[in-house]
Design a protein around this motif. Structure first.
Motif, PDB file in Angstrom:
ATOM      1  N   ARG A  38       4.021   9.195 -28.637  1.00  0.00           N
ATOM      2  CA  ARG A  38       3.456   8.518 -27.733  1.00  0.00           C
ATOM      3  C   ARG A  38       3.283   9.985 -26.578  1.00  0.00           C
ATOM      4  O   ARG A  38       2.862   9.535 -25.284  1.00  0.00           O
ATOM      5  N   VAL A  39       4.683  10.760 -26.632  1.00  0.00           N
ATOM      6  CA  VAL A  39       4.602  11.671 -25.156  1.00  0.00           C
ATOM      7  C   VAL A  39       4.196  12.712 -25.991  1.00  0.00           C
ATOM      8  O   VAL A  39       3.802  14.158 -25.787  1.00  0.00           O
ATOM      9  N   TYR A  40       3.532  13.147 -27.343  1.00  0.00           N
ATOM     10  CA  TYR A  40       3.094  14.143 -28.086  1.00  0.00           C
ATOM     11  C   TYR A  40       2.095  14.081 -28.631  1.00  0.00           C
ATOM     12  O   TYR A  40       1.295  14.123 -29.161  1.00  0.00           O
ATOM     13  N   GLU A  41       1.372  13.943 -26.963  1.00  0.00           N
ATOM     14  CA  GLU A  41      -0.444  13.773 -27.606  1.00  0.00           C
ATOM     15  C   GLU A  41      -0.641  14.525 -26.001  1.00  0.00           C
ATOM     16  O   GLU A  41      -0.321  14.315 -25.252  1.00  0.00           O
ATOM     17  N   TYR A  42      -2.660  14.406 -25.904  1.00  0.00           N
ATOM     18  CA  TYR A  42      -2.840  15.338 -24.050  1.00  0.00           C
ATOM     19  C   TYR A  42      -2.925  14.267 -23.441  1.00  0.00           C
ATOM     20  O   TYR A  42      -3.716  12.754 -23.918  1.00  0.00           O
ATOM     21  N   SER A  43      -2.770  14.322 -22.295  1.00  0.00           N
ATOM     22  CA  SER A  43      -2.636  12.857 -21.525  1.00  0.00           C
ATOM     23  C   SER A  43      -4.937  13.298 -21.462  1.00  0.00           C
ATOM     24  O   SER A  43      -4.903  11.446 -20.684  1.00  0.00           O
ATOM     25  N   PHE A  44      -5.315  13.401 -21.529  1.00  0.00           N
ATOM     26  CA  PHE A  44      -6.908  13.352 -21.741  1.00  0.00           C
ATOM     27  C   PHE A  44      -7.623  12.940 -22.796  1.00  0.00           C
ATOM     28  O   PHE A  44      -8.299  12.497 -23.305  1.00  0.00           O
ATOM     29  N   ALA A  45      -6.207  12.468 -24.288  1.00  0.00           N
ATOM     30  CA  ALA A  45      -6.672  11.978 -24.878  1.00  0.00           C
ATOM     31  C   ALA A  45      -5.865  11.158 -26.503  1.00  0.00           C
ATOM     32  O   ALA A  45      -4.961  11.264 -26.940  1.00  0.00           O
ATOM     33  N   ARG A  46      -5.798  10.339 -25.299  1.00  0.00           N
ATOM     34  CA  ARG A  46      -4.366   9.164 -26.075  1.00  0.00           C
ATOM     35  C   ARG A  46      -4.993   8.636 -26.802  1.00  0.00           C
ATOM     36  O   ARG A  46      -6.035   8.590 -27.495  1.00  0.00           O
ATOM     37  N   TYR A  47      -3.776   8.761 -27.605  1.00  0.00           N
ATOM     38  CA  TYR A  47      -3.526   7.485 -29.519  1.00  0.00           C
ATOM     39  C   TYR A  47      -3.067   6.120 -29.392  1.00  0.00           C
ATOM     40  O   TYR A  47      -2.065   5.914 -29.074  1.00  0.00           O
ATOM     41  N   ASP A  48      -3.269   5.641 -30.509  1.00  0.00           N
ATOM     42  CA  ASP A  48      -2.828   4.369 -30.813  1.00  0.00           C
ATOM     43  C   ASP A  48      -2.316   4.904 -31.977  1.00  0.00           C
ATOM     44  O   ASP A  48      -2.401   4.562 -33.330  1.00  0.00           O
TER      45      ASP A  48
END
Length: 483
Positions: A38-48
């Motif tokens: 959850r911290v290895y994601e773009y701020s503009f591309a949240r992922y479940d």
């Protein structure tokens, strides 16, 4: 994404046939991220994310979807290699030499040249006598040979870093024998969720409670990235500097030793050789749920701590005279992290190649811009690697925010280029160097890929993550010469 969002024309040149970088190159069994997903994601591309620490196929899928969903693919030249770039000082234009997969050369012209090739992409092979003489399959974990079936085979794994820790437990499930050659044991931070799936209730919160995902992201960032920094900060009065750098660092050390003893209970030799002699976080600290240690206790896994004498046709010969005959040799020996931009030839003012300019001591202001190289920017540049838990995605976003601010200054003022002032660059790096001496990875008794041959830390950011976010928020025009 940020260039596209701003309406700036750009072309991305990609050596590989697909996006996702390290998650395309590294396809060894067991490969996964060691930052919380959850911290290895773009701020503009949240992922479940399906797991707390997702495996390579999931990460590759995420970055592929980002390239598709944000309309970036038409801007990417796949299977094209940048061989070099040269600045035309009169026009301020970078002339970029490119070669496609068929060997056809071409040239692009660009006002700005952004280098995003990273630090961990050129495999490093060990300097061992007889390298290349093994009469059988031999490959690096980052160049995994999927055509090799390891079932029932005798496998040698050289190295005990992150890739070895992840792949050995998987290999051992099928191989007849796995012989692991260890030079230095790693510190491993225990996390029981390392291979765990996210439960349904948590998925529900992510998908239905407003701002829960953002709050959770921030919580992980703050507790890990900011909270752990105190445990790696040096206390000059601490008397056990050879094994830890402070009381907090010693407490972290004891926690991890307890983890080792718990997982290897009853295996005294393995306990002895699994306790590192350097301070925690002096070298890259790994994350695991105990699977690595438990795999070392398997009957078909053999941890060898004797130095290697040579590699030969049959396998690996130890300095103790013991020959280890194997069917396959796997190099889990890391990367040439200090070879920034290698093997590209990037020539700035006066035609000077940046590799000559840097030598063995790469430096950049903010880790992004370099004197004598106008409008050259880099992401994941010198001194932007993170040791305590954080995300290189976060650092990349900070760096790109700064680059966009630089481009805005150029466009709004009609300048053709900006060049970092040498005095500003040098003063900044003095601060970086002094700060790196005050943390565990700067300890004089630690040798690692974080340092160059002179012992200077060339790779790592020494402060808390928030400081980098703060200092890359805006551009100070006084830091630059404008043309």
């Amino acid at each position: 994404y940020r260039l596209n969002q701003a309406g700036i024309a750009f072309t991305s040149v990609e050596l590989s046939a697909e996006v996702s970088g390290t998650w395309l190159d590294n396809q060894y069994p067991g490969c996964r991220v060691d930052n919380p997903s959850r911290v290895y994601e773009y701020s503009f591309a949240r992922y479940d994310w399906p797991q707390y620490f997702c495996a390579q196929p999931v990460l590759r899928k995420y970055f592929n979807e980002c390239a598709t969903n944000f309309g970036l693919r038409p801007h990417i030249r796949f299977e094209h290699e940048v061989e070099g770039a040269e600045l035309d000082e009169e026009s301020g234009i970078w002339k970029v030499a490119i070669r496609d997969k068929h060997g056809v050369a071409s040239e692009m012209e660009a006002n700005a040249f952004i280098c995003c090739v990273g630090q961990l992409n050129q495999p490093s092979y060990p300097d061992i006598e007889g390298f290349g003489t093994f009469d059988g399959p031999a490959f690096h974990t980052a160049r995994w040979d999927s055509s090799q079936d390891l079932k029932g085979k005798r496998v040698a794994v050289i190295g005990t870093g992150a890739s070895a820790m992840q792949t050995v437990p998987e290999i051992a499930k099928e191989a007849a024998d796995v012989v692991v050659f260890q030079r230095t044991p790693p510190w491993i931070h225990p996390d029981e969720d390392y291979r765990a799936s996210v439960p349904d209730g948590e998925h529900w919160l992510i998908n239905h409670v407003p701002y829960y995902a953002r709050w959770n992201h921030f919580l992980l960032f703050w507790l890990d990235g900011e909270g752990l920094h105190a445990s790696v900060t040096k206390d000059e009065a601490w008397e056990y500097q050879d094994r830890s750098v402070s009381e907090a660092n010693e407490a972290l050390r004891n926690t991890m030793i307890d983890f080792i003893k718990k997982e290897l209970d009853g295996h005294e030799r393995l306990i002895d050789v699994s306790i590192p002699y350097h301070p925690p976080c002096g070298k890259r600290m790994l994350v695991d749920d105990g699977t690595w240690y438990r795999s070392l206790t398997r009957d078909n896994v053999h941890l060898i701590t004797e130095p290697i004498e040579c590699i030969n046709a049959g396998g690996v010969l130890g300095k103790d005279g013991v020959q280890h005959d194997v069917d396959v040799v796997i190099y889990a020996t890391g990367f040439h992290a200090g070879r920034f931009f290698w093997p590209m030839e990037i020539k700035g003012k006066g035609g000077r190649d940046i590799r000559e300019h840097w030598g063995d001591d790469p430096r950049a202001y903010m880790g992004i811009v370099v004197p004598e190289y106008p409008n050259l920017f880099c992401l994941y540049g010198p001194n932007t690697n993170i040791v305590v838990t954080g995300s290189t995605i976060f650092f990349s976003e900070c760096g790109m925010h700064y680059i966009m601010a630089c481009i805005r200054v150029l466009l709004e003022n009609g300048y053709k280029s900006l060049e970092c002032r040498k005095d500003v660059h040098d003063a900044y790096n003095e601060v970086i160097d002094e700060a790196n001496l005050q943390v565990a990875w700067g300890a004089p008794n630690v040798r690692s890929w974080y340092k160059n041959k002179a012992g200077r830390v060339t790779q790592n950011w020494p402060f808390k993550l928030l400081k980098y976010w703060t200092q890359t928020k805006t551009v100070n025009p006084a830091d630059f010469h404008f043309h």
